[in-house]
Design a protein around this motif. Structure first.
Motif, PDB file in Angstrom:
ATOM      1  N   HIS A 276       0.812  -1.212   0.000  1.00  9.90           N
ATOM      2  CA  HIS A 276       0.000   0.000   0.000  1.00  9.90           C
ATOM      3  C   HIS A 276       0.853   1.274   0.000  1.00  9.90           C
ATOM      4  O   HIS A 276       0.610   2.218   0.760  1.00  9.90           O
ATOM      5  CB  HIS A 276      -0.962   0.012   1.193  1.00  9.90           C
ATOM      6  CG  HIS A 276      -2.012  -1.057   1.128  1.00  9.90           C
ATOM      7  ND1 HIS A 276      -2.858  -1.203   0.053  1.00  9.90           N
ATOM      8  CD2 HIS A 276      -2.344  -2.035   2.006  1.00  9.90           C
ATOM      9  CE1 HIS A 276      -3.686  -2.223   0.275  1.00  9.90           C
ATOM     10  NE2 HIS A 276      -3.381  -2.758   1.440  1.00  9.90           N
ATOM     11  N   GLY A 277       1.880   1.255  -0.839  1.00 13.74           N
ATOM     12  CA  GLY A 277       2.673   2.453  -1.034  1.00 13.74           C
ATOM     13  C   GLY A 277       3.803   2.691  -0.056  1.00 13.74           C
ATOM     14  O   GLY A 277       4.517   3.688  -0.161  1.00 13.74           O
ATOM     15  N   ARG A 278       3.974   1.792   0.898  1.00 12.92           N
ATOM     16  CA  ARG A 278       5.083   1.966   1.844  1.00 12.92           C
ATOM     17  C   ARG A 278       5.797   0.634   2.055  1.00 12.92           C
ATOM     18  O   ARG A 278       5.251  -0.437   1.790  1.00 12.92           O
ATOM     19  CB  ARG A 278       4.582   2.509   3.180  1.00 12.92           C
ATOM     20  CG  ARG A 278       3.574   1.626   3.906  1.00 12.92           C
ATOM     21  CD  ARG A 278       3.383   2.100   5.332  1.00 12.92           C
ATOM     22  NE  ARG A 278       4.568   1.835   6.131  1.00 12.92           N
ATOM     23  CZ  ARG A 278       4.779   2.410   7.315  1.00 12.92           C
ATOM     24  NH1 ARG A 278       3.908   3.286   7.808  1.00 12.92           N
ATOM     25  NH2 ARG A 278       5.874   2.124   8.002  1.00 12.92           N
ATOM     26  N   TYR A 279       7.028   0.740   2.524  1.00 12.96           N
ATOM     27  CA  TYR A 279       7.832  -0.462   2.735  1.00 12.96           C
ATOM     28  C   TYR A 279       7.606  -1.022   4.140  1.00 12.96           C
ATOM     29  O   TYR A 279       7.621  -0.288   5.128  1.00 12.96           O
ATOM     30  CB  TYR A 279       9.314  -0.163   2.515  1.00 12.96           C
ATOM     31  CG  TYR A 279       9.650   0.036   1.051  1.00 12.96           C
ATOM     32  CD1 TYR A 279       9.808  -1.064   0.215  1.00 12.96           C
ATOM     33  CD2 TYR A 279       9.776   1.314   0.512  1.00 12.96           C
ATOM     34  CE1 TYR A 279      10.099  -0.896  -1.126  1.00 12.96           C
ATOM     35  CE2 TYR A 279      10.066   1.492  -0.832  1.00 12.96           C
ATOM     36  CZ  TYR A 279      10.221   0.382  -1.648  1.00 12.96           C
ATOM     37  OH  TYR A 279      10.496   0.556  -2.979  1.00 12.96           O
ATOM     38  N   GLU A 280       7.361  -2.321   4.187  1.00 13.19           N
ATOM     39  CA  GLU A 280       7.182  -3.046   5.439  1.00 13.19           C
ATOM     40  C   GLU A 280       8.290  -4.102   5.543  1.00 13.19           C
ATOM     41  O   GLU A 280       9.024  -4.352   4.580  1.00 13.19           O
ATOM     42  CB  GLU A 280       5.817  -3.730   5.471  1.00 13.19           C
ATOM     43  CG  GLU A 280       4.634  -2.803   5.222  1.00 13.19           C
ATOM     44  CD  GLU A 280       4.281  -1.967   6.438  1.00 13.19           C
ATOM     45  OE1 GLU A 280       4.881  -2.228   7.511  1.00 13.19           O
ATOM     46  OE2 GLU A 280       3.415  -1.084   6.319  1.00 13.19           O
ATOM     47  N   PHE A 281       8.378  -4.727   6.705  1.00 16.00           N
ATOM     48  CA  PHE A 281       9.381  -5.779   6.865  1.00 16.00           C
ATOM     49  C   PHE A 281       8.853  -6.875   7.783  1.00 16.00           C
ATOM     50  O   PHE A 281       7.934  -6.655   8.578  1.00 16.00           O
ATOM     51  CB  PHE A 281      10.687  -5.212   7.422  1.00 16.00           C
ATOM     52  CG  PHE A 281      10.577  -4.621   8.807  1.00 16.00           C
ATOM     53  CD1 PHE A 281      10.910  -5.372   9.928  1.00 16.00           C
ATOM     54  CD2 PHE A 281      10.147  -3.312   8.992  1.00 16.00           C
ATOM     55  CE1 PHE A 281      10.811  -4.837  11.199  1.00 16.00           C
ATOM     56  CE2 PHE A 281      10.048  -2.763  10.264  1.00 16.00           C
ATOM     57  CZ  PHE A 281      10.377  -3.518  11.369  1.00 16.00           C
ATOM     58  N   ARG A 282       9.414  -8.042   7.636  1.00 21.22           N
ATOM     59  CA  ARG A 282       9.074  -9.179   8.494  1.00 21.22           C
ATOM     60  C   ARG A 282      10.334  -9.664   9.199  1.00 21.22           C
ATOM     61  O   ARG A 282      11.439  -9.540   8.685  1.00 21.22           O
ATOM     62  CB  ARG A 282       8.479 -10.337   7.677  1.00 21.22           C
ATOM     63  CG  ARG A 282       7.103 -10.078   7.119  1.00 21.22           C
ATOM     64  CD  ARG A 282       6.469 -11.376   6.649  1.00 21.22           C
ATOM     65  NE  ARG A 282       5.153 -11.162   6.077  1.00 21.22           N
ATOM     66  CZ  ARG A 282       4.905 -11.059   4.786  1.00 21.22           C
ATOM     67  NH1 ARG A 282       5.916 -11.144   3.922  1.00 21.22           N
ATOM     68  NH2 ARG A 282       3.694 -10.884   4.331  1.00 21.22           N
ATOM     69  N   ARG A 283      10.103 -10.264  10.361  1.00 23.76           N
ATOM     70  CA  ARG A 283      11.193 -10.860  11.124  1.00 23.76           C
ATOM     71  C   ARG A 283      11.006 -12.376  11.200  1.00 23.76           C
ATOM     72  O   ARG A 283       9.913 -12.894  10.996  1.00 23.76           O
ATOM     73  CB  ARG A 283      11.233 -10.291  12.543  1.00 23.76           C
ATOM     74  CG  ARG A 283      11.582  -8.812  12.629  1.00 23.76           C
ATOM     75  CD  ARG A 283      11.677  -8.389  14.094  1.00 23.76           C
ATOM     76  NE  ARG A 283      11.973  -6.976  14.242  1.00 23.76           N
ATOM     77  CZ  ARG A 283      13.198  -6.465  14.205  1.00 23.76           C
ATOM     78  NH1 ARG A 283      14.236  -7.264  14.031  1.00 23.76           N
ATOM     79  NH2 ARG A 283      13.388  -5.161  14.344  1.00 23.76           N
ATOM     80  N   ILE A 284      12.074 -13.063  11.539  1.00 23.34           N
ATOM     81  CA  ILE A 284      12.045 -14.509  11.730  1.00 23.34           C
ATOM     82  C   ILE A 284      11.693 -14.828  13.181  1.00 23.34           C
ATOM     83  O   ILE A 284      12.236 -14.223  14.103  1.00 23.34           O
ATOM     84  CB  ILE A 284      13.411 -15.128  11.385  1.00 23.34           C
ATOM     85  CG1 ILE A 284      13.699 -14.972   9.893  1.00 23.34           C
ATOM     86  CG2 ILE A 284      13.463 -16.596  11.798  1.00 23.34           C
ATOM     87  CD1 ILE A 284      15.089 -15.423   9.513  1.00 23.34           C
ATOM     88  N   ASP A 285      10.782 -15.779  13.370  1.00 20.92           N
ATOM     89  CA  ASP A 285      10.525 -16.341  14.693  1.00 20.92           C
ATOM     90  C   ASP A 285      11.329 -17.636  14.787  1.00 20.92           C
ATOM     91  O   ASP A 285      10.919 -18.668  14.250  1.00 20.92           O
ATOM     92  CB  ASP A 285       9.039 -16.625  14.869  1.00 20.92           C
ATOM     93  CG  ASP A 285       8.708 -17.182  16.249  1.00 20.92           C
ATOM     94  OD1 ASP A 285       9.646 -17.493  17.012  1.00 20.92           O
ATOM     95  OD2 ASP A 285       7.506 -17.324  16.555  1.00 20.92           O
ATOM     96  N   PRO A 286      12.480 -17.634  15.456  1.00 24.81           N
ATOM     97  CA  PRO A 286      13.379 -18.796  15.420  1.00 24.81           C
ATOM     98  C   PRO A 286      12.845 -20.020  16.140  1.00 24.81           C
ATOM     99  O   PRO A 286      13.382 -21.124  15.939  1.00 24.81           O
ATOM    100  CB  PRO A 286      14.650 -18.271  16.091  1.00 24.81           C
ATOM    101  CG  PRO A 286      14.185 -17.158  16.974  1.00 24.81           C
ATOM    102  CD  PRO A 286      13.034 -16.525  16.250  1.00 24.81           C
ATOM    103  N   ILE A 287      11.811 -19.879  16.952  1.00 25.64           N
ATOM    104  CA  ILE A 287      11.284 -21.045  17.672  1.00 25.64           C
ATOM    105  C   ILE A 287      10.865 -22.144  16.707  1.00 25.64           C
ATOM    106  O   ILE A 287      11.001 -23.336  16.979  1.00 25.64           O
ATOM    107  CB  ILE A 287      10.098 -20.625  18.596  1.00 25.64           C
ATOM    108  CG1 ILE A 287       9.751 -21.758  19.575  1.00 25.64           C
ATOM    109  CG2 ILE A 287       8.869 -20.245  17.795  1.00 25.64           C
ATOM    110  CD1 ILE A 287      10.766 -21.968  20.648  1.00 25.64           C
ATOM    111  N   VAL A 288      10.361 -21.743  15.541  1.00 21.91           N
ATOM    112  CA  VAL A 288       9.910 -22.714  14.539  1.00 21.91           C
ATOM    113  C   VAL A 288      11.074 -23.588  14.076  1.00 21.91           C
ATOM    114  O   VAL A 288      10.958 -24.817  14.000  1.00 21.91           O
ATOM    115  CB  VAL A 288       9.277 -21.978  13.349  1.00 21.91           C
ATOM    116  CG1 VAL A 288       8.912 -22.959  12.241  1.00 21.91           C
ATOM    117  CG2 VAL A 288       8.046 -21.200  13.789  1.00 21.91           C
TER     118      VAL A 288
END
Length: 248
Positions: free
Chosen positions: A160-172
């Protein structure tokens, strides 16, 4: 099609399905993202009914020939043959413990071939659990912990016109058995693990970055949310993206 995963407890011969939790918890790429409801449901079981038991995020590629390690052999011995198929055909579906399963059915088109038919029974309870989301997972066996909300940045995308980011959940990754990193994949499956919103006291090693490394295509970016957001808003970042000829 990729590899399918399922959370299971071979000690109690139980498993939980992903359908009431968004229906994407069977994919490692989805479940490894911070905030995934299925992963939180698994952590709720690890902190509650499955506390102290062997818990494994079982991939359908995991067989005795997947890789030759002591850990893999020891965990495989808890199953009768091929683990993934054995879970679906012989383990009990205990997803009905979650209140979030109320009104959902056990329909399982994804695994109908392994089960031999398609279940359409509505979960009947006991609905005595609610999914909880803790920040820290603390391993008392190894004196290690991970910060589930501040893992390395896994990807950046435009939304939607802006930059987002995701993180890793290492528990998986610490519970996943399949073709996952030999050092960290399944490392915590047989350990005593608690969930907490408070970091452990001295004497526990933070393995958030190490456990996440196998999922990264490049170097680990360890920074708080504010720092990442400032970087994404900077002129330097936008210039670098433009230089690559891509805005997405």
């Amino acid at each position: 099609m990729g590899q399918y995963y399922i959370w299971a407890n071979p000690d109690k011969r139980e498993y939980i399905d992903d359908e009431p939790f968004g229906g994407t918890g069977f994919a490692l790429g989805c479940s490894v993202a911070v905030g995934q409801p299925m992963t939180d449901a698994a952590c709720t079981m690890i902190a509650g009914p499955w506390h102290g038991d062997t818990v494994i995020y079982v991939g359908d590629y995991w067989t005795e020939d997947s890789f030759d390690s002591e850990r893999s052999r020891r965990l495989l011995a808890k199953f009768d043959g091929y683990p993934y198929e054995g879970i679906l055909s012989r383990f009990e579906n205990v997803t009905g413990h979650f209140d979030e399963a109320r009104g959902h059915s056990c329909s399982d088109y994804l695994h109908s071939e392994q089960r031999g038919n398609i279940f359409e029974e509505v979960y009947t309870g006991p609905f005595d659990l609610h999914v909880q989301s803790w920040r820290y997972a603390v391993n008392h066996t190894r004196h290690e912990f991970v910060d589930r909300r501040q893992g390395p940045v896994s990807n950046v995308y435009r939304w939607h016109g802006r930059y987002e980011f995701r993180r890793i959940d290492p528990i998986v990754l610490l519970y996943a058995m399949g073709p996952v990193d030999d050092e960290w994949g399944g490392r915590w499956c047989s350990d005593l693990v608690d969930m907490s919103d408070n970091a452990p006291k001295q004497g526990y090693r933070d393995v958030t970055e190490g456990a996440s490394a196998s999922w990264l295509l490049g170097p680990a970016i360890i920074a708080d949310d504010g720092m990442v957001e400032r970087a994404l808003a900077s002129d330097e970042f936008h210039a670098a993206v433009a230089a690559r000829g891509s805005s997405d």
